[in-house]
Design an enzyme around this catalytic site. Sequence first.
Site, PDB file in Angstrom:
ATOM      1  CE  LYS A 187     -23.228 -29.206 -40.325  1.00 25.11           C
ATOM      2  NZ  LYS A 187     -23.380 -30.089 -39.164  1.00 25.11           N
ATOM      3  CG  ASN A 188     -26.044 -27.677 -37.362  1.00 21.70           C
ATOM      4  OD1 ASN A 188     -25.552 -28.630 -37.956  1.00 21.70           O
ATOM      5  ND2 ASN A 188     -25.335 -26.871 -36.589  1.00 21.70           N
ATOM      6  CB  VAL A 204     -19.560 -24.739 -26.875  1.00 16.64           C
ATOM      7  CG1 VAL A 204     -20.647 -25.758 -27.204  1.00 16.64           C
ATOM      8  CG2 VAL A 204     -20.181 -23.356 -26.684  1.00 16.64           C
ATOM      9  CG  ASP A 235     -20.981 -24.901 -35.252  1.00 12.36           C
ATOM     10  OD1 ASP A 235     -20.222 -25.582 -34.556  1.00 12.36           O
ATOM     11  OD2 ASP A 235     -22.123 -25.281 -35.583  1.00 12.36           O
ATOM     12  CB  CYS A 240     -17.069 -36.152 -31.879  1.00 14.40           C
ATOM     13  SG  CYS A 240     -17.094 -34.506 -32.475  1.00 14.40           S
ATOM     14  NE  ARG A 297     -20.489 -32.678 -30.575  1.00 15.89           N
ATOM     15  CZ  ARG A 297     -20.742 -32.293 -31.824  1.00 15.89           C
ATOM     16  NH1 ARG A 297     -19.966 -32.687 -32.791  1.00 15.89           N
ATOM     17  NH2 ARG A 297     -21.772 -31.529 -32.100  1.00 15.89           N
ATOM     18  N   PRO A 298     -21.176 -36.287 -24.968  1.00 10.16           N
ATOM     19  CG  PRO A 298     -21.409 -35.869 -22.693  1.00 10.16           C
ATOM     20  CD  PRO A 298     -20.667 -35.416 -23.921  1.00 10.16           C
ATOM     21  CB  VAL A 299     -26.323 -38.869 -26.010  1.00 15.21           C
ATOM     22  CG1 VAL A 299     -25.732 -38.502 -27.360  1.00 15.21           C
ATOM     23  CG2 VAL A 299     -26.009 -40.311 -25.643  1.00 15.21           C
ATOM     24  NE  ARG A 332     -19.567 -33.842 -40.642  1.00 19.78           N
ATOM     25  CZ  ARG A 332     -19.497 -33.262 -39.447  1.00 19.78           C
ATOM     26  NH1 ARG A 332     -18.355 -33.127 -38.852  1.00 19.78           N
ATOM     27  NH2 ARG A 332     -20.590 -32.831 -38.847  1.00 19.78           N
ATOM     28  NE  ARG A 375     -23.562 -34.499 -30.138  1.00 19.23           N
ATOM     29  CZ  ARG A 375     -23.664 -35.104 -28.972  1.00 19.23           C
ATOM     30  NH1 ARG A 375     -23.004 -36.216 -28.747  1.00 19.23           N
ATOM     31  NH2 ARG A 375     -24.426 -34.610 -28.021  1.00 19.23           N
TER      32      ARG A 375
HETATM   33  C1  UD1 Z   1     -25.161 -28.781 -32.306  1.00 16.93           C
HETATM   34  C2  UD1 Z   1     -24.704 -28.485 -33.712  1.00 16.93           C
HETATM   35  C3  UD1 Z   1     -23.214 -28.153 -33.737  1.00 16.93           C
HETATM   36  C4  UD1 Z   1     -22.901 -27.014 -32.766  1.00 16.93           C
HETATM   37  C5  UD1 Z   1     -23.458 -27.334 -31.384  1.00 16.93           C
HETATM   38  C6  UD1 Z   1     -23.311 -26.187 -30.400  1.00 16.93           C
HETATM   39  C7  UD1 Z   1     -26.189 -29.912 -34.964  1.00 16.93           C
HETATM   40  C8  UD1 Z   1     -26.348 -31.057 -35.882  1.00 16.93           C
HETATM   41  N1  UD1 Z   1     -24.969 -29.664 -34.533  1.00 16.93           N
HETATM   42  O1  UD1 Z   1     -24.456 -29.932 -31.875  1.00 16.93           O
HETATM   43  O2  UD1 Z   1     -22.874 -27.746 -35.074  1.00 16.93           O
HETATM   44  O3  UD1 Z   1     -21.513 -26.860 -32.656  1.00 16.93           O
HETATM   45  O4  UD1 Z   1     -24.864 -27.655 -31.473  1.00 16.93           O
HETATM   46  O5  UD1 Z   1     -23.919 -25.044 -30.907  1.00 16.93           O
HETATM   47  O6  UD1 Z   1     -27.133 -29.202 -34.699  1.00 16.93           O
HETATM   48  N2  UD1 Z   1     -23.594 -32.175 -24.030  1.00 16.93           N
HETATM   49  C9  UD1 Z   1     -23.625 -32.989 -22.919  1.00 16.93           C
HETATM   50  N3  UD1 Z   1     -24.610 -33.939 -22.858  1.00 16.93           N
HETATM   51  C10 UD1 Z   1     -25.563 -34.093 -23.813  1.00 16.93           C
HETATM   52  C11 UD1 Z   1     -25.526 -33.227 -24.935  1.00 16.93           C
HETATM   53  C12 UD1 Z   1     -24.537 -32.277 -25.010  1.00 16.93           C
HETATM   54  O7  UD1 Z   1     -22.782 -32.908 -22.045  1.00 16.93           O
HETATM   55  O8  UD1 Z   1     -26.433 -34.964 -23.690  1.00 16.93           O
HETATM   56  C13 UD1 Z   1     -22.517 -31.157 -24.128  1.00 16.93           C
HETATM   57  C14 UD1 Z   1     -21.611 -31.396 -25.328  1.00 16.93           C
HETATM   58  O9  UD1 Z   1     -20.597 -32.338 -25.041  1.00 16.93           O
HETATM   59  C15 UD1 Z   1     -21.050 -30.007 -25.584  1.00 16.93           C
HETATM   60  C16 UD1 Z   1     -22.225 -29.101 -25.208  1.00 16.93           C
HETATM   61  O10 UD1 Z   1     -23.094 -29.894 -24.401  1.00 16.93           O
HETATM   62  O11 UD1 Z   1     -19.953 -29.765 -24.766  1.00 16.93           O
HETATM   63  C17 UD1 Z   1     -22.994 -28.547 -26.398  1.00 16.93           C
HETATM   64  O12 UD1 Z   1     -23.439 -29.607 -27.173  1.00 16.93           O
HETATM   65  P1  UD1 Z   1     -24.820 -29.562 -27.983  1.00 16.93           P
HETATM   66  O13 UD1 Z   1     -25.430 -28.219 -27.862  1.00 16.93           O
HETATM   67  O14 UD1 Z   1     -25.632 -30.740 -27.578  1.00 16.93           O
HETATM   68  O15 UD1 Z   1     -24.302 -29.768 -29.452  1.00 16.93           O
HETATM   69  P2  UD1 Z   1     -24.925 -30.700 -30.564  1.00 16.93           P
HETATM   70  O16 UD1 Z   1     -26.408 -30.668 -30.477  1.00 16.93           O
HETATM   71  O17 UD1 Z   1     -24.252 -32.007 -30.603  1.00 16.93           O
END
Ligand code: UD1
Length: 450
Positions: free
Chosen positions: A33-34, A341, A319, A127, A132-134, A411, A103
């Site tokens: 999926k990812n 995480v 996961d 979420c 989960r910020p960006v 999902r 997301r």
């Molecule tokens: C991806 C996976 C998800 C998996 C996760 C961690 C996809 C579609 N989803 O999610 O299944 O659980 O990796 O292996 O690939 N963070 C920040 N700022 C950011 C981005 C992330 O603080 O800009 C934090 C998040 O809140 C979280 C941590 O970093 O606490 C890990 O998140 P991230 O690795 O970005 O996960 P996703 O890419 O959303």
Amino acid sequence: MTQSSISVEENQAVLEIYGRSKLSGEVVISGAKNSALAIMAGALLCPGDCHLDNVPSLADIEKMVQILTSLGLEIVRKGQSLEIKAQNITEVQAPYDLVSQMRASFFVIGPLLTRMGVAHIPLPGGCAIGARPVDLHVRGLQAMGAEVIIEHGVVQAYIKGNNKRLVGTKIYLDYPSVGATETLMMAATLAEGETIIENAACEPEVIDLANFCAAMGANIQGAGTKTITVSGVHSLHSVKYSIIPDRIEAGTFLVAGAITESELSLFPVIPEHLASVIAKLKAIGPKVVIEGVNRVRIIPAPLKATDIETLPFPGFPTDMQAQFMALLTLAEGNSIVTETVFENRMRHVAELQRMGANIRVKGSHAIIQGVPCLGGAPLIATDLRASAALVLAGLAAEGKTIIQSLHHLDRGYDNLDGKLQKVGARLRRIPSVGTENQLMSSEEDSALVR
Ligand code: UD1
């Protein structure tokens, strides 16, 4: 109650599971999926045709199809394949109602911006498993020269100047975010010069995306290590690409074997992607045998307590945390599961407790004292991997488990019910909720129990 709310309730399927059946046989693992979600976003980079194979049938994939279609892409699904034509991108703003549901849809910002010079993507919002910020995505794009304004809940990113190209630079990620690494890697493929991403995520899905981009002509080195270097090119070309097998689905079926004391063979898998999961299973007791290059077999054994801490790859995957917690509820002794995480990823605990599990949560730690058996119960799924954990617990429990809110499960698992039935699990989906008593007394029900 209004007419419409009645019909919504009636449409909500539940999963009914009768536990304690032995499973046996082979499970075919679907595409990841990812990987598929990131690679679909990556199709925005290429004005030629993208043919993707081994794409799983999932609600999240359908959402990504809708998002890409809303941007003007033409997408045709044939079985496990997707034909994506991104010649004409007619929109640069993704619709909020779709982005807010998933997301991963935010990941389109990188390829859209680098190809079109502009991208307006709504913030994905909260979420179930954490905030989960960006910020890491946005800061990385800014470092590459993008102007970013966040207004009215929308991230508006532009490339200024006449040649409309991002500019390669060195980016250090404060955390090895999977999504941020993917966003920036995709953005860098068409940027001017060299982009170096330090403290990059090393997840297999990042490597899969890099391989996909390389197959379109991108120049990427180091994917799967902490430092990824991308030398920008002017354009990318058509590609035919097959998605890797889903390591989280495979891990979930390995736990299904362990928790039901059953032998299962899984195919196809990439065993190295499962190393931390296999190591923890072996520590808990079951044997895991790697057969050839792409098959793994679980051989059951009594379960004993083990501590687990989630970490970025190659650490133990967040996961798989919920599924292993379900397993450890039946392991002899005390286990500690630590989630590092995401900040709110223990919502399955309350549901497992309803089945008789002995778990205490303290901050990001769950202390689990193994019990001899779980009892079936009506349960509510709270997020994707939590739902899988409840299914696993239901397979091991005495009596009947009924799981509501299956949209979470759908999902991310391609035909989980069918795959489990094929190896002997007694479970079925019932279209409407009904009361528990009605379910218990139906004739079909007793046939299922036999
Ligand atoms: C991806 C996976 C998800 C998996 C996760 C961690 C996809 C579609 N989803 O999610 O299944 O659980 O990796 O292996 O690939 N963070 C920040 N700022 C950011 C981005 C992330 O603080 O800009 C934090 C998040 O809140 C979280 C941590 O970093 O606490 C890990 O998140 P991230 O690795 O970005 O996960 P996703 O890419 O959303």
